[in-house]
Design a protein around this motif. Structure first.
Motif, mmCIF file in Angstrom:
data_model
loop_
_atom_site.group_PDB
_atom_site.id
_atom_site.type_symbol
_atom_site.label_atom_id
_atom_site.label_comp_id
_atom_site.label_asym_id
_atom_site.label_seq_id
_atom_site.Cartn_x
_atom_site.Cartn_y
_atom_site.Cartn_z
ATOM 1 N N VAL A 144 34.335 63.989 36.823
ATOM 2 C CA VAL A 144 33.578 63.726 38.040
ATOM 3 C C VAL A 144 34.004 64.730 39.099
ATOM 4 C CG1 VAL A 144 33.044 62.026 39.822
ATOM 5 C CG2 VAL A 144 33.428 61.273 37.469
ATOM 6 N N ASP B 274 34.040 61.456 30.852
ATOM 7 C CA ASP B 274 33.291 62.312 31.773
ATOM 8 C C ASP B 274 34.206 62.809 32.891
ATOM 9 O OD1 ASP B 274 30.897 62.037 30.463
ATOM 10 O OD2 ASP B 274 30.005 60.659 31.898
ATOM 11 N N GLY C 173 34.877 53.961 35.082
ATOM 12 C CA GLY C 173 33.673 54.755 35.314
ATOM 13 C C GLY C 173 32.593 54.057 36.106
ATOM 14 N N VAL D 155 34.584 55.536 42.246
ATOM 15 C CA VAL D 155 34.462 55.481 40.796
ATOM 16 C C VAL D 155 35.743 54.853 40.254
ATOM 17 C CG1 VAL D 155 34.123 56.787 38.674
ATOM 18 C CG2 VAL D 155 33.034 57.568 40.787
ATOM 19 N N PHE E 237 29.773 55.958 34.534
ATOM 20 C CA PHE E 237 30.004 57.185 33.783
ATOM 21 C C PHE E 237 30.491 56.856 32.380
ATOM 22 C CE2 PHE E 237 30.337 58.721 38.131
ATOM 23 C CZ PHE E 237 29.639 59.911 38.059
ATOM 24 N N THR F 59 21.041 59.391 40.663
ATOM 25 C CA THR F 59 21.900 59.310 39.485
ATOM 26 C C THR F 59 21.218 59.947 38.282
ATOM 27 O OG1 THR F 59 21.021 57.128 38.907
ATOM 28 C CG2 THR F 59 23.004 57.173 40.261
ATOM 29 N N VAL G 53 30.610 52.856 39.286
ATOM 30 C CA VAL G 53 30.408 53.443 40.611
ATOM 31 C C VAL G 53 30.052 52.357 41.620
ATOM 32 C CG1 VAL G 53 29.048 55.100 41.944
ATOM 33 C CG2 VAL G 53 29.639 55.597 39.567
#
Length: 85
Positions: free
Chosen positions: A60, A58, A35, A31, A54, A3, A37
């Protein structure tokens, strides 16, 4: 699990699982809309995981990368699925 967020240094986390030769394994990364994960190996959480979220806004992009040292053998990617959770 590797990550990195906002160009920070990459953090690597060994998940504690070992895959035997000549076996199939299902790896999944989910996700959420927030955001957050979630990682799964054969539909179960790995022994060790990495918390990662995230930033809002953002983008992805799903991808697959395979790294190996020594005799890497053969790797076959049978399916790559992506979509919204």
């Amino acid at each position: 699990i590797a990550t990195a967020l906002n160009n920070s240094a990459m953090t690597e986390t060994a998940c504690g699982e070992t895959v035997a030769d000549d076996t199939y394994v299902k790896l999944a990364v989910y996700v959420s809309s927030a955001g957050v994960v979630t990682y799964k190996i054969d539909d179960a959480a790995p022994t060790t995981t990495a918390a990662f979220t995230f930033d809002s806004g953002d983008y992805v992009t799903p991808f697959f990368s395979f790294l190996a040292a020594g005799d890497a053998g053969v790797l076959t990617l049978r399916e790559l699925e992506h979509g919204r959770q």
